[in-house]
Design a protein around this motif. Structure first.
Motif, mmCIF file in Angstrom:
data_model
loop_
_atom_site.group_PDB
_atom_site.id
_atom_site.type_symbol
_atom_site.label_atom_id
_atom_site.label_comp_id
_atom_site.label_asym_id
_atom_site.label_seq_id
_atom_site.Cartn_x
_atom_site.Cartn_y
_atom_site.Cartn_z
ATOM 1 N N VAL A 25 32.619 7.890 81.491
ATOM 2 C CA VAL A 25 31.349 8.342 80.913
ATOM 3 C C VAL A 25 30.173 7.649 81.602
ATOM 4 C CG1 VAL A 25 29.977 8.454 78.785
ATOM 5 C CG2 VAL A 25 32.433 8.960 78.730
ATOM 6 N N ASP A 26 30.120 6.327 81.532
ATOM 7 C CA ASP A 26 28.995 5.602 82.125
ATOM 8 C C ASP A 26 29.048 5.614 83.652
ATOM 9 O OD1 ASP A 26 28.197 4.961 79.517
ATOM 10 O OD2 ASP A 26 29.329 3.093 79.524
ATOM 11 N N GLY A 27 30.260 5.586 84.209
ATOM 12 C CA GLY A 27 30.402 5.583 85.661
ATOM 13 C C GLY A 27 30.325 6.972 86.265
ATOM 14 N N LEU A 28 31.245 7.854 85.868
ATOM 15 C CA LEU A 28 31.328 9.188 86.467
ATOM 16 C C LEU A 28 30.301 10.158 85.900
ATOM 17 C CD1 LEU A 28 32.790 10.996 88.495
ATOM 18 C CD2 LEU A 28 34.482 11.496 86.709
ATOM 19 N N GLY A 29 29.930 9.978 84.642
ATOM 20 C CA GLY A 29 28.917 10.855 84.051
ATOM 21 C C GLY A 29 29.465 11.945 83.149
ATOM 22 N N LEU A 30 30.759 11.848 82.776
ATOM 23 C CA LEU A 30 31.309 12.811 81.825
ATOM 24 C C LEU A 30 30.797 12.492 80.430
ATOM 25 C CD1 LEU A 30 34.998 12.977 83.115
ATOM 26 C CD2 LEU A 30 33.080 14.499 83.662
ATOM 27 N N GLU A 31 31.057 13.396 79.488
ATOM 28 C CA GLU A 31 30.633 13.187 78.109
ATOM 29 C C GLU A 31 31.828 12.936 77.222
ATOM 30 O OE1 GLU A 31 27.886 16.010 76.518
ATOM 31 O OE2 GLU A 31 26.894 16.282 78.450
ATOM 32 N N VAL A 32 31.603 12.180 76.144
ATOM 33 C CA VAL A 32 32.631 12.036 75.116
ATOM 34 C C VAL A 32 32.621 13.328 74.315
ATOM 35 C CG1 VAL A 32 33.379 10.808 73.051
ATOM 36 C CG2 VAL A 32 32.422 9.532 74.984
ATOM 37 N N LEU A 33 33.746 14.026 74.321
ATOM 38 C CA LEU A 33 33.864 15.285 73.584
ATOM 39 C C LEU A 33 34.498 15.075 72.216
ATOM 40 C CD1 LEU A 33 35.148 17.464 76.555
ATOM 41 C CD2 LEU A 33 32.787 17.203 75.759
ATOM 42 N N TRP A 34 35.330 14.037 72.087
ATOM 43 C CA TRP A 34 36.001 13.739 70.822
ATOM 44 C C TRP A 34 36.519 12.312 70.888
ATOM 45 C CZ3 TRP A 34 36.619 15.909 66.166
ATOM 46 C CH2 TRP A 34 37.642 15.435 65.336
ATOM 47 N N ARG A 35 36.516 11.676 69.743
ATOM 48 C CA ARG A 35 37.065 10.329 69.638
ATOM 49 C C ARG A 35 37.630 10.185 68.231
ATOM 50 N NH1 ARG A 35 33.954 6.073 71.988
ATOM 51 N NH2 ARG A 35 32.256 7.514 71.731
ATOM 52 N N SER A 36 38.798 9.583 68.132
ATOM 53 C CA SER A 36 39.356 9.296 66.812
ATOM 54 C C SER A 36 40.249 8.063 66.904
ATOM 55 C CB SER A 36 40.137 10.495 66.258
ATOM 56 O OG SER A 36 41.258 10.788 67.068
ATOM 57 N N ALA A 37 40.358 7.391 65.781
ATOM 58 C CA ALA A 37 41.204 6.206 65.695
ATOM 59 C C ALA A 37 42.405 6.522 64.815
ATOM 60 C CB ALA A 37 40.413 5.043 65.109
ATOM 61 N N ALA A 38 43.539 5.969 65.164
ATOM 62 C CA ALA A 38 44.750 6.146 64.364
ATOM 63 C C ALA A 38 44.498 5.615 62.959
ATOM 64 C CB ALA A 38 45.915 5.422 65.021
ATOM 65 N N GLU A 39 44.847 6.433 61.983
ATOM 66 C CA GLU A 39 44.675 6.017 60.593
ATOM 67 C C GLU A 39 46.003 5.777 59.898
ATOM 68 O OE1 GLU A 39 42.149 8.856 58.670
ATOM 69 O OE2 GLU A 39 40.489 8.493 60.062
ATOM 70 N N ARG A 40 47.074 6.385 60.417
ATOM 71 C CA ARG A 40 48.396 6.255 59.809
ATOM 72 C C ARG A 40 49.422 5.964 60.892
ATOM 73 N NH1 ARG A 40 46.004 10.589 57.032
ATOM 74 N NH2 ARG A 40 46.721 12.079 58.536
ATOM 75 N N ALA A 41 50.536 5.446 60.476
ATOM 76 C CA ALA A 41 51.634 5.173 61.404
ATOM 77 C C ALA A 41 51.998 6.452 62.150
ATOM 78 C CB ALA A 41 52.849 4.650 60.646
ATOM 79 N N GLY A 42 52.223 6.326 63.451
ATOM 80 C CA GLY A 42 52.599 7.474 64.272
ATOM 81 C C GLY A 42 51.427 8.181 64.917
ATOM 82 N N GLU A 43 50.218 7.890 64.464
ATOM 83 C CA GLU A 43 49.039 8.497 65.076
ATOM 84 C C GLU A 43 48.580 7.664 66.262
ATOM 85 O OE1 GLU A 43 46.045 9.039 62.082
ATOM 86 O OE2 GLU A 43 47.031 10.816 61.274
ATOM 87 N N HIS A 44 47.749 8.276 67.092
ATOM 88 C CA HIS A 44 47.235 7.619 68.284
ATOM 89 C C HIS A 44 45.714 7.537 68.233
ATOM 90 C CE1 HIS A 44 51.199 8.815 69.583
ATOM 91 N NE2 HIS A 44 51.058 8.154 70.710
ATOM 92 N N ASP A 45 45.164 6.505 68.888
ATOM 93 C CA ASP A 45 43.736 6.477 69.162
ATOM 94 C C ASP A 45 43.503 7.470 70.296
ATOM 95 O OD1 ASP A 45 43.446 4.357 67.348
ATOM 96 O OD2 ASP A 45 43.681 2.851 68.929
ATOM 97 N N LEU A 46 42.442 8.264 70.200
ATOM 98 C CA LEU A 46 42.159 9.304 71.192
ATOM 99 C C LEU A 46 40.729 9.189 71.706
ATOM 100 C CD1 LEU A 46 43.588 12.457 69.365
ATOM 101 C CD2 LEU A 46 44.733 11.076 71.093
ATOM 102 N N LEU A 47 40.582 9.477 72.984
ATOM 103 C CA LEU A 47 39.268 9.622 73.600
ATOM 104 C C LEU A 47 39.358 10.833 74.517
ATOM 105 C CD1 LEU A 47 36.389 8.596 74.318
ATOM 106 C CD2 LEU A 47 37.486 7.331 76.200
#
Length: 135
Positions: A25-47
């Motif tokens: 984002v800061d280097g290449l200039g792309l945008e954050v389209l979605w972000r989420s943090a794992a809330e339950r076991a088995g989930e993943h943090d996503l960017l």
């Protein structure tokens, strides 16, 4: 049917999503389209990063309970066809935001651009050419 308007997602594991965000984002200039943090076991943090309104994006993932170590090779490439000479200030911005300028495994990419490794070791090629089939 898969066609020119089909949306594409490339998913990769990341050791550090904040470092990946700084690079893409800061280097290449792309945008954050979605972000989420794992809330339950088995989930993943996503960017998810990409160009606004684009037909593709990167999904960078991290499983906080069982992280997958990225295993890039010298030939795992994300190539951006700029259609003009690579602006050295872009390369400097990428390295200032966690990237490392590296020699390409395939000399074609050094002849026609610049290769930088992202914080996880995956390679981004900034290619001065335009894309066309067979080049």
């Amino acid at each position: 049917m898969i066609g020119a308007a089909t949306h594409v997602r490339v998913a990769r594991p990341s050791r550090d999503l904040a470092a990946a965000e700084r690079f893409y984002v800061d280097g290449l200039g792309l945008e954050v389209l979605w972000r989420s943090a794992a809330e339950r076991a088995g989930e993943h943090d996503l960017l998810m990063v990409g160009p606004a309104g684009g037909g593709w994006h990167f999904e960078l993932t991290r499983d906080p309970a069982d992280p997958v170590e990225p295993t890039p090779t010298a030939d795992d490439l994300f190539v951006v066809y700029l259609g003009r000479p690579v602006d050295e200030s872009l390369v400097e911005r990428l390295t200032a935001h966690g990237g490392t300028r590296v020699q390409a495994h395939n000399p074609y990419w050094d002849e026609h651009g610049v290769t930088c490794a992202d914080p996880d070791g995956y390679r981004l090629v900034l290619c001065s050419r335009t894309w066309s089939l067979g080049t």
